[in-house]
Design an enzyme around this catalytic site. Sequence first.
Site, mmCIF file in Angstrom:
data_model
loop_
_atom_site.group_PDB
_atom_site.id
_atom_site.type_symbol
_atom_site.label_atom_id
_atom_site.label_comp_id
_atom_site.label_asym_id
_atom_site.label_seq_id
_atom_site.Cartn_x
_atom_site.Cartn_y
_atom_site.Cartn_z
ATOM 1 N N THR A 12 0.822 -1.218 0.000
ATOM 2 C CA THR A 12 0.000 0.000 0.000
ATOM 3 C C THR A 12 0.849 1.257 0.000
ATOM 4 O OG1 THR A 12 -1.823 -1.078 1.117
ATOM 5 C CG2 THR A 12 -1.706 1.290 1.360
ATOM 6 N N ASP A 56 1.774 -6.391 -4.623
ATOM 7 C CA ASP A 56 0.922 -6.459 -3.447
ATOM 8 C C ASP A 56 1.452 -7.659 -2.654
ATOM 9 O OD1 ASP A 56 -2.290 -5.683 -2.637
ATOM 10 O OD2 ASP A 56 -1.396 -7.478 -1.761
ATOM 11 N N SER A 58 0.217 -9.969 -1.097
ATOM 12 C CA SER A 58 -0.465 -11.267 -1.265
ATOM 13 C C SER A 58 0.244 -12.101 -2.321
ATOM 14 C CB SER A 58 -1.924 -11.064 -1.673
ATOM 15 O OG SER A 58 -2.622 -10.489 -0.605
ATOM 16 N N THR A 88 1.595 -4.790 4.057
ATOM 17 C CA THR A 88 1.432 -5.235 5.442
ATOM 18 C C THR A 88 0.837 -6.638 5.550
ATOM 19 O OG1 THR A 88 -0.728 -4.158 5.579
ATOM 20 C CG2 THR A 88 1.179 -2.889 6.329
ATOM 21 N N THR A 165 2.760 -10.223 14.326
ATOM 22 C CA THR A 165 1.566 -10.692 13.633
ATOM 23 C C THR A 165 0.817 -9.449 13.178
ATOM 24 O OG1 THR A 165 1.406 -12.633 15.053
ATOM 25 C CG2 THR A 165 -0.631 -11.911 14.036
ATOM 26 N N THR A 276 -0.085 -22.634 20.138
ATOM 27 C CA THR A 276 -1.387 -22.259 20.709
ATOM 28 C C THR A 276 -2.138 -21.273 19.807
ATOM 29 O OG1 THR A 276 -2.520 -21.130 22.514
ATOM 30 C CG2 THR A 276 -0.215 -20.564 22.207
ATOM 31 N N GLN A 277 -3.464 -21.389 19.796
ATOM 32 C CA GLN A 277 -4.296 -20.432 19.053
ATOM 33 C C GLN A 277 -4.342 -19.071 19.759
ATOM 34 O OE1 GLN A 277 -8.171 -22.200 18.283
ATOM 35 N NE2 GLN A 277 -7.219 -24.046 17.477
ATOM 36 N N CYS A 278 -3.915 -19.029 21.034
ATOM 37 C CA CYS A 278 -3.899 -17.737 21.745
ATOM 38 C C CYS A 278 -2.736 -16.894 21.215
ATOM 39 C CB CYS A 278 -3.674 -17.941 23.239
ATOM 40 S SG CYS A 278 -4.939 -18.926 24.025
HETATM 41 N N1 ASP Z 1 -2.719 -5.411 0.235
HETATM 42 C C1 ASP Z 1 -1.626 -4.604 0.739
HETATM 43 C C2 ASP Z 1 -0.361 -5.439 0.739
HETATM 44 O O1 ASP Z 1 -0.167 -6.213 1.631
HETATM 45 C C3 ASP Z 1 -1.943 -4.102 2.119
HETATM 46 C C4 ASP Z 1 -0.905 -3.172 2.715
HETATM 47 O O2 ASP Z 1 0.183 -2.977 2.229
HETATM 48 O O3 ASP Z 1 -1.206 -2.611 3.787
HETATM 49 O O4 ASP Z 1 0.410 -5.352 -0.188
#
Ligand code: ASP
Length: 343
Positions: A12, A56, A58, A88, A165, A276-278
């Site tokens: 972003t 991005d 992802s 992020t 995280t 753990t999931q916590c």
């Molecule tokens: N979809 C964006 C990414 O991870 C989100 C971000 O950067 O905040 O590339």
Amino acid sequence: MSKVLLISTGGTITMVRDRVSDALVPADIETFKAFIPELFASNIQVDIEAFSPLLDSSDVNPDCWVRMAQMVYDRYDDYDGFVILHGTDTMSYSASALSFMLEDLGKPVVFTGSQLPVGVLRSDAKENLLTAIEMAAAKDEDGNAIVPEVTIYFEDKLFRANRTTKRNAEHFSAFNSYNYPPLAKAGVHITYQPHLVHYCDLKAPLKLHTQFDCNVAVLKLFPGIRQPVVHALLRTRGLKGVVLETFGAGNAPTDHWLFKELKTAVDKGIIIVNKTQCNTGSVEMGLYAVSLNLMKAGVLSGYDITTEALLTKMMLVFGENPNDTDKARELLGRDFCGEMTID
Ligand code: ASP
């Protein structure tokens, strides 16, 4: 003059709105630079290298981690520190991976990004980027890097990367490190916490590890989980490691079928690690009777590690130690660079 290499992978922070689709897409690096003239007006020399095309996060995968780590490794002697701009969404995975790939790191590698694109009025981009650069260049009176680790700087905190995280898709405070305090906080002044920093052997040369094996999976337990689901996952061809996300202090249903499925997988050489999931706290197998079966099945403890750190560590351990299950088990029980607290 300190020198910092800024590696832009996208995210972003580098994005603009596409006129046709109205969706956010990565801009080119020249457009990005024009938004932050301050980059070139401080007493730190900033050079920029960028992925082309910008991504991005992802779309970031282990090949991209290798590209990032290789850029740091190749330019290691030329710079005092490195800042990696990254989306992020998967930043904690990439930053965790790099913390394991760059063994005996003696210089800062700071990941950052933003929740709003750089050109937007209320964007957090400038503050995050400029402070990350300052932190990457920071040295003590003896000229040594103050935080020679892979870290994430976001909003006002510097975290050990492999403890983080992404916790919020909306607020500027996008990351947290639930099981380890921040290594620095930025207000009017930047306050470092050197006693919390992981220092490697400064005389040891930097080593780069680049082999990943993605034959890993996450199995998240839930009340009512059915045997065919667990069976199908654990029988996945080529599977080498499983992050078993359990309840509370590392607990699981006591159904005999679950014990049998896990034990059969472990006996076949699949390494299963209890996480753990916590968000906060540690796995403590044996504390409750409902975790005894996991111990009997040969499941390892992940203590207080994050899923992001455990997955990337597994991928690297399997990649670097193919066909050596005993070595991989031994390594996964070990803390490499502060990613888990073994009590
Ligand atoms: N979809 C964006 C990414 O991870 C989100 C971000 O950067 O905040 O590339």
